[in-house]
Design an enzyme around this catalytic site. Structure first.
Site, mmCIF file in Angstrom:
data_model
loop_
_atom_site.group_PDB
_atom_site.id
_atom_site.type_symbol
_atom_site.label_atom_id
_atom_site.label_comp_id
_atom_site.label_asym_id
_atom_site.label_seq_id
_atom_site.Cartn_x
_atom_site.Cartn_y
_atom_site.Cartn_z
ATOM 1 C CB CYS A 194 -24.575 28.044 -45.108
ATOM 2 S SG CYS A 194 -25.437 26.394 -45.694
ATOM 3 C CB VAL A 195 -30.019 29.104 -43.656
ATOM 4 C CG1 VAL A 195 -30.561 28.012 -44.515
ATOM 5 C CG2 VAL A 195 -30.828 29.291 -42.353
#
Length: 131
Positions: free
Chosen positions: A81-82
């Site tokens: 998840c960025v």
């Protein structure tokens, strides 16, 4: 046997707990039974599984390398998840450049993705299992 498609969501840190290792063992069991593991989405502390800078002791299992090998051998997408990764200092080369930073440390074989990727997996895969 009915063959299913899976996405795993890993919230646990690469070391310091058992959930990431349990997810890895579950992933290997899935593919051994003939199921398709489409992706592993690393969220919260789980993004640390994508760090190229972990160095386990010589007598410990290298979980990052394990994920990389699984992805390479079975075509599994490894997504961090960025937003969660950026908060924890796990950056791809692209994100590092975008934010004007000098270095990056996302391990080879991992990519950074948004929650939309996880939402899509929840709609498309037969099963989504969280660790």
């Amino acid at each position: 046997m009915n063959r299913l498609t899976y996405t795993l969501v890993v919230n646990g840190s690469v070391y310091g707990g058992q959930s990431a290792r349990n997810a890895y063992q579950f992933a290997n069991a899935l593919v051994a039974r003939g199921h398709t593991l489409v992706s592993v989405f690393f969220y919260k502390e789980g993004v640390t599984n994508g760090s190229a800078l972990t160095v386990p002791a010589n007598d410990e299992f290298d979980l990052v390398k394990g994920w990389q090998r699984l992805a390479k051998e079975h075509g599994v997408r490894l997504e961090t998840c960025v937003a969660a990764a950026l908060r924890r200092g796990i950056l791809s080369e692209e994100e590092s450049s975008l934010h004007g930073l000098d270095g990056h440390n996302l391990a080879a074989g991992f990519e950074q993705a948004g929650l939309g990727s996880l939402a899509e997996a929840m709609l498309v895969q037969d099963r989504v299992v969280q660790f």
